[in-house]
Design a protein around this motif. Structure first.
Motif, PDB file in Angstrom:
ATOM      1  N   SER B 142       0.836  -1.212   0.000  1.00 48.19           N
ATOM      2  CA  SER B 142       0.000   0.000   0.000  1.00 48.19           C
ATOM      3  C   SER B 142       0.858   1.244   0.000  1.00 48.19           C
ATOM      4  CB  SER B 142      -0.837   0.078   1.273  1.00 48.19           C
ATOM      5  OG  SER B 142      -1.735  -0.944   1.327  1.00 48.19           O
ATOM      6  N   SER B 143       1.851   1.202   0.886  1.00 48.19           N
ATOM      7  CA  SER B 143       2.745   2.339   1.018  1.00 48.19           C
ATOM      8  C   SER B 143       3.484   2.598  -0.290  1.00 48.19           C
ATOM      9  CB  SER B 143       3.737   1.983   2.107  1.00 48.19           C
ATOM     10  OG  SER B 143       3.962   2.989   2.929  1.00 48.19           O
ATOM     11  N   ILE B 144       3.917   1.527  -0.929  1.00 49.56           N
ATOM     12  CA  ILE B 144       4.632   1.677  -2.199  1.00 49.56           C
ATOM     13  C   ILE B 144       3.702   2.293  -3.246  1.00 49.56           C
ATOM     14  CG2 ILE B 144       5.790   0.434  -4.063  1.00 49.56           C
ATOM     15  CD1 ILE B 144       6.754  -1.561  -2.042  1.00 49.56           C
ATOM     16  N   SER B 146       0.932   4.117  -2.848  1.00 46.48           N
ATOM     17  CA  SER B 146       0.639   5.542  -2.629  1.00 46.48           C
ATOM     18  C   SER B 146       1.868   6.379  -2.885  1.00 46.48           C
ATOM     19  CB  SER B 146       0.147   5.869  -1.225  1.00 46.48           C
ATOM     20  OG  SER B 146      -0.392   4.817  -0.586  1.00 46.48           O
ATOM     21  N   GLY B 147       3.045   5.849  -2.556  1.00 39.11           N
ATOM     22  CA  GLY B 147       4.271   6.601  -2.819  1.00 39.11           C
ATOM     23  C   GLY B 147       4.429   6.884  -4.300  1.00 39.11           C
ATOM     24  N   ILE B 148       4.213   5.857  -5.123  1.00 39.06           N
ATOM     25  CA  ILE B 148       4.316   6.034  -6.579  1.00 39.06           C
ATOM     26  C   ILE B 148       3.287   7.063  -7.044  1.00 39.06           C
ATOM     27  CG2 ILE B 148       3.986   4.892  -8.812  1.00 39.06           C
ATOM     28  CD1 ILE B 148       4.994   2.323  -7.513  1.00 39.06           C
ATOM     29  N   TYR B 150       1.821   9.490  -5.331  1.00 39.44           N
ATOM     30  CA  TYR B 150       2.142  10.856  -4.928  1.00 39.44           C
ATOM     31  C   TYR B 150       3.325  11.409  -5.710  1.00 39.44           C
ATOM     32  CZ  TYR B 150      -1.158  11.384  -1.153  1.00 39.44           C
ATOM     33  OH  TYR B 150      -2.314  11.528  -0.440  1.00 39.44           O
TER      34      TYR B 150
END
Lengths: 340, 337
Positions: B142-144, B146-148, B150
């Motif tokens: 999930s973090s990856i 959303s990071g991509i 953003y």
């Protein structure tokens, strides 16, 4: 004569001390931390300033304090997704108590921490009495906590909190921020609890095998209650430090904290399957996450990448965890040789 | 343990239709939905309005589509926390491709779905090849995602999307919104796949007992891979539908999708321990969540309570689920440890 006799034993004990240092489970984490630190020290002059060091320490406090609670939960073989929700609820309602009800700061801080503990107890009750998966319980309760918070505050931001309230988040004792002192004291207390008390031993037993623990006479329910209550208390404390640091309570202040907390805990050597973990490891894991976050800012990497980097680090940390537990070995990736 | 959803009464003598209905696992969910609906119908004139009925359906479509994947994942004994971020990533990058890179709307939709596919492959790989726990794997992923998202969009909202792109979310197909038609079609398709295909049978078997499934010669890894691939794919479709419904792609739009999706699956009778669940049940669970959300708006209950209510409903659904399975009796609640 006697000197000649003692000499080899002294060197032997020195050697064994050295060995035990490297055999120490946290030594790998320490090595990574030192490596990250030395590289950043060499690469960036902005990193080397005293101010930046204090910033790193300050920034790591919230993640570290929440990760302490998560470490206890993970050691027992559980899971907690509600910490950020609890932190937000505690930070918002205690800020509300100061600003809207004109409570004295100390009372509001106490209220926030107790509220966190109460949320943790609610998690614990659902998990042990209703026998629901911790991941699902804490997912649901985190929306309950956020819902209460939104309902109460109507999404307002509470700013200009008094200095007394902000003390935990932004004051300093000499050169050292209060929050950093709190972090170290809490780490010491929880480590003592884990390794020196009956409760701590039960937490480890629970993580090794719930059934065995039950058969050995551990009061599983009571231990679970303690574990999730601790998780709630530290999250409440983290929420207060968070709003004290920016002197405001904001509804989304803990939004991005879940993944770094999980990452810090796993990097620090806590096993996801339970039974293994330490506060020193988690402290170092949090320091690694903080240096990483600082590096992105100091080296002027795209700030929007931050969350992605945290995600990648988490994946790597879990990989490390799997190799460490021998759940994954290199042989598994060689073709045709996976199973006889 | 029930492995498939139907076919329970085949060997028994024929019973009245009412008896057969009560014997179905989904009947409880259906009765809850029907009584909620009837109650709302009498209480609120606004609820009865045609536009409100359509808006309930089209609101429901987005998370109901995601719930298809979540149900499969939960039935197989896993949990997917990455659907919201995948939805946001697919909706955002699909919109971005059209607005900033000059792609055609259809190519934008294809791109969004391809992103979903890629995320599914990533989830599937780390879960099957690297043996990650699904919860941890999808949390990190999930973090990856959303990071991509953003870093590619810098947190900007993509507005003024062309009508061909927003058709899935706000267009009509005959008398119904297009998204609703897509939802019903997908549910029918996946119910068919789950109950009749070999893959579907494997999903239930893995959820009932993974080790037994492995010993029975089922390729557990391949099935799990398929499950997480499907979950990510429907998540990206949901993201495109959501961007179409609000005719803008916002970075935060995936945030609120997680809980109603899980709620729909659990309220719909999917067992959290795996092995039991049905598309039909989840569809009704999604309808219950949609009627509930609508009731909060229509009855002018404090809108900020919405999230709270959803959380409470999830807890209640799990409690009912546990009681039904006999894991929990009222005496257990009273007994001290």
């Amino acid at each position: 004569m006697s000197e000649q006799k003692t000499d080899p034993s002294v060197t032997a004990s020195l050697l064994s001390k050295l060995k035990s240092l490297f055999g120490f489970r946290e030594s790998a984490v320490l090595a990574v931390l030192l490596l990250a630190y030395v590289i950043m020290w060499g690469v960036s002059p902005a990193f080397r300033t005293l101010n930046n060091h204090i910033t790193i320490l300050k920034q790591m406090t919230v993640v570290a304090i929440m990760a302490f609670g998560l470490t206890v939960v993970y050691i027992s073989g559980g899971f907690d997704l509600s910490q950020a929700g609890i932190a937000t609820l505690a930070g918002m309602l205690s800020g509300w108590a100061v600003a809207m009800w004109h409570w004295p700061s100390w009372l509001a801080v106490l209220f926030g921490i107790l509220l966190g503990g109460l949320c943790g107890m609610f998690n614990a009750l659902l998990i042990m009495r209703l026998r629901i998966e911790p991941a699902v319980v804490t997912l649901a309760t985190s929306s309950i906590y956020m819902g209460i918070m939104y309902f109460w505050t109507k999404g307002l931001t509470i700013s200009n909190l008094p200095a007394g309230y902000n003390w935990l988040g932004s004051a300093s004792l000499g050169p050292v921020p209060v929050a950093v002192v709190v972090m170290f004291v809490l780490a010491g207390m929880l480590q003592w609890m884990l390794s020196r008390t009956v409760f701590g031993r039960h937490v480890f037993l629970l993580g090794n095998s719930k059934e065995a623990a039950r058969l050995a006479g551990v009061r599983v329910e009571r231990t679970l209650f303690g574990i999730y209550t601790i998780g709630g208390f530290v999250s409440g404390l983290a929420g207060i430090i968070l709003s004290g640091r920016i002197s405001a309570s904001v509804t989304n202040m803990a939004a991005g904290l879940l993944t770094p907390t999980v990452a810090a805990t796993i990097i620090g050597g806590t096993w996801l399957s339970g039974g293994v973990g330490s506060m020193a490891g988690t402290l170092m894991g949090s320091a690694i996450m903080a240096i990483l976050r600082n590096a992105i800012v100091v080296l002027q990497v795209d700030i929007y990448l931050q969350e992605g980097v945290v995600g990648v680090i988490t994946v790597l940390a879990v990989l490390m965890d799997l190799f460490r537990r021998k759940r994954l070995t290199l042989q598994m990736f060689l073709p045709k040789r996976r199973q006889a | 343990m029930a492995v498939t959803t139907g076919g329970r009464s085949t060997s028994k003598p024929p019973r009245s239709a009412w008896r057969r209905f009560l014997g179905m696992r989904e009947s409880g969910v259906f009765l809850v939905l029907a009584s909620m609906y009837v109650a709302m119908w009498f209480v609120s004139p606004v609820f009865r309005a045609r536009f409100n009925q359509v808006s309930i359906l089209s609101q429901m479509a987005v998370f109901a589509v995601l719930a298809i994947g979540q149900t499969m994942v939960i039935v197989s004994g896993g949990f997917d926390l990455s659907q919201g971020p995948i939805a946001a990533l697919a909706g955002m990058l699909g919109g971005l491709a059209i607005k900033n890179w000059g792609w055609s709307p259809l190519a934008g939709i294809g791109f969004g779905l391809a992103i979903g596919l890629a995320c599914g492959v990533f989830n599937g790989l780390i879960i099957t090849r690297l043996q990650f726990e699904p919860v941890v794997a999808t949390l990190a992923a999930s973090s990856i995602y959303s990071g991509i998202m953003y870093s590619m969009t810098k947190g900007n909202t993509v507005v003024e999307l062309p009508p061909q792109f927003t058709w899935l979310g706000s267009g009509d197909l005959g008398p119904l919104p297009a998204g609703v038609v897509v939802m019903f079609a997908l549910y029918a398709l996946m119910q068919f796949v789950l109950t009749t295909s070999e893959f579907g049978r494997h999903v239930f078997l893995i959820g009932s007992n993974k080790e037994a499934a492995r010993l029975a010669g089922i390729n557990v890894e391949r099935t799990q891979f398929g499950i997480f691939l499907t979950s990510a794919l429907v998540a990206s479709l949901g993201g495109i539908m959501l961007a179409g419904r609000i005719s803008a792609a916002q970075p935060q739009m995936g945030a609120g999708l997680m809980l109603p999706t899980v709620a729909a699956a659990i309220v719909g009778g999917t067992w959290l321990t795996g092995g039991v669940g049905s598309m039909f049940g989840t569809l009704m669970g999604a309808a219950i969540m949609a009627v509930l959300k609508n009731a909060i708006v229509v009855l002018r209950v404090n809108i900020y309570l919405q999230e709270f209510v959803v959380g409470v409903v999830v807890v209640l659904a799990v409690v009912i689920d546990q009681v039904r399975r006999g894991n929990l009796s009222l005496s257990l609640l009273r007994r001290r440890a």
